[in-house]
Design an enzyme around this catalytic site. Structure first.
Site, PDB file in Angstrom:
ATOM      1  N   GLU A 148       3.185  22.324   2.676  1.00  0.00           N
ATOM      2  CA  GLU A 148       2.251  23.437   2.869  1.00  0.00           C
ATOM      3  C   GLU A 148       2.814  24.735   2.282  1.00  0.00           C
ATOM      4  O   GLU A 148       3.316  25.597   2.993  1.00  0.00           O
ATOM      5  CB  GLU A 148       1.928  23.615   4.351  1.00  0.00           C
ATOM      6  CG  GLU A 148       1.089  22.493   4.913  1.00  0.00           C
ATOM      7  CD  GLU A 148       0.576  22.763   6.325  1.00  0.00           C
ATOM      8  OE1 GLU A 148      -0.518  22.304   6.653  1.00  0.00           O
ATOM      9  OE2 GLU A 148       1.297  23.438   7.099  1.00  0.00           O
ATOM     10  N   GLU A 187      -2.565  15.698   5.709  1.00  0.00           N
ATOM     11  CA  GLU A 187      -2.430  16.070   7.119  1.00  0.00           C
ATOM     12  C   GLU A 187      -3.814  16.323   7.690  1.00  0.00           C
ATOM     13  O   GLU A 187      -4.609  17.071   7.112  1.00  0.00           O
ATOM     14  CB  GLU A 187      -1.580  17.330   7.311  1.00  0.00           C
ATOM     15  CG  GLU A 187      -0.107  17.154   7.088  1.00  0.00           C
ATOM     16  CD  GLU A 187       0.696  18.382   7.531  1.00  0.00           C
ATOM     17  OE1 GLU A 187       0.198  19.132   8.416  1.00  0.00           O
ATOM     18  OE2 GLU A 187       1.789  18.593   6.989  1.00  0.00           O
TER      19      GLU A 187
END
Length: 353
Positions: free
Chosen positions: A175, A284
């Site tokens: 991320e 995710e």
């Protein structure tokens, strides 16, 4: 005569296509998705800690069973594992060392599942809110940092190879909408960030040329965010094979109302695949453990959106830490109940259509 017959056949063919496509009540035939290759994954990096503390997992019949078997029986066919550089000596935020990651990867292979490795390039959590430089890398100038990142990536990949594991996918950063390895790798200095990412890519490919390298951004429904980031990545010559997205409706509106953003997720998936010519994957996803039906429906919808990406460029979906029961971690977006069993939400991965 032949010319007339040819003209007739051509007209008939065109007319038939017109009828199929445009007449009321007629449906177009959609291309089928090869679901045998669709990835249904789970990040279970916390599992060794849970097992070390004696947590017991139960299958649907109430029998104690290996978490891997429970997940495989549900339909999970791939496991994602994070790895930290020098993890803290902490029972909750520690673990995920090179040695533990390799051991988990070997275990994954024994269950016949594919492996994704997620390099955090930190000693602990790296995400949009923090990308702390590993303590061992502090004080190093930028050329040395490039070597640090390459050597660490190469070392982990080599250890996996020695253990007989070939990761199907590797994330060079977790991320990273604002970059990684702060402060040198922030997006305020894209040329430096690009060099760091490329060092990771080069290290992965040196050891395992067939592994697919993923770049991972959060807010998978936010097309503007993704376009801005990947346009900059392309402009700076960043190397990557696949685009990874996170999608957490809860963190978007605190209500887990996925219906407000699922359409945007689908549109972004399609746009990323078309505009950048890469495969895409939701690496995710998660929903409230107390809202089993809602999370189940969300997971069904997310898989459908990934499968709808043209040319089968949508490759799969990974649930982040489904096994991390709230009774153990206090994490509210797991998919495990206080009874030690997976919730109904996880059965969304059992659906074949």
């Amino acid at each position: 005569m032949k010319k007339k017959l040819f003209s007739f056949y051509r007209f008939s063919t065109i007319a038939a296509v017109f009828v199929i496509l445009f007449l009321p009540g007629c449906k177009t035939i959609e291309p089928s998705y090869d679901r045998s290759n669709f990835v249904k994954g789970a990040d279970i990096s916390w599992l060794p800690q849970m097992e070390a503390e004696g947590y017991t997992f139960y299958n649907e019949t109430g029998q104690a069973e290996d978490c891997f078997k429970i997940l495989k029986d549900i339909g999970i066919n791939a496991i994602r594992l994070r790895t930290f550089v020098n993890p803290f000596d902490d029972p909750f935020n520690g673990h995920c060392s090179k040695e533990e990651t390799v051991a988990m990867a070997v275990r994954t292979g024994k269950w016949g599942m594919k492996v994704m490795i997620d390099f955090h390039y930190s000693d602990s959590w790296a995400d949009p809110g923090k990308q702390r430089k590993p303590k061992a890398w502090e004080g190093h100038d930028f050329p040395t940092l490039l070597n640090d990142l390459y050597d660490y990536t190469f070392d982990v990949m080599s250890a996996l190879k020695t253990a007989g594991v070939t990761p199907e996918w590797v994330q060079t950063g977790n991320e990273i909408p604002d970059g990684m390895v702060y402060p040198e790798g922030r997006t305020t200095n894209w040329p430096q960030l690009a060099k760091l990412i490329n060092k990771g890519y080069e290290a992965v490919k040196t050891v395992s040329p067939q592994s697919i390298v993923i770049l991972h951004i959060d807010q998978g429904n936010n097309n503007q965010r993704f376009r801005r980031w990947f346009d900059a990545a392309e402009a700076n010559g960043v190397k990557y094979d696949m685009i990874g997205l996170s999608y957490y409706p809860y963190w978007l509106d605190k209500r887990s109302d996925y219906t407000q953003s699922i359409g945007d997720l689908g549109n972004n998936l399609k746009d990323m695949a078309k505009h950048y010519g890469r495969d895409v994957m939701v690496v995710e996803v998660g929903g409230m453990d107390t809202m089993e039906d809602n999370t189940y429906n969300m997971l069904v919808a997310v898989q459908k959106k990934v499968m709808e990406v043209p040319e089968q460029k949508g490759k799969g979906v990974f649930y982040w830490e489904p096994e991390e029961a709230r009774s153990w971690s206090n994490y509210q977006l797991s998919a495990w109940g206080n009874n030690g069993k997976p919730t109904k939400a996880m059965t969304a991965f059992s659906i074949e259509k």
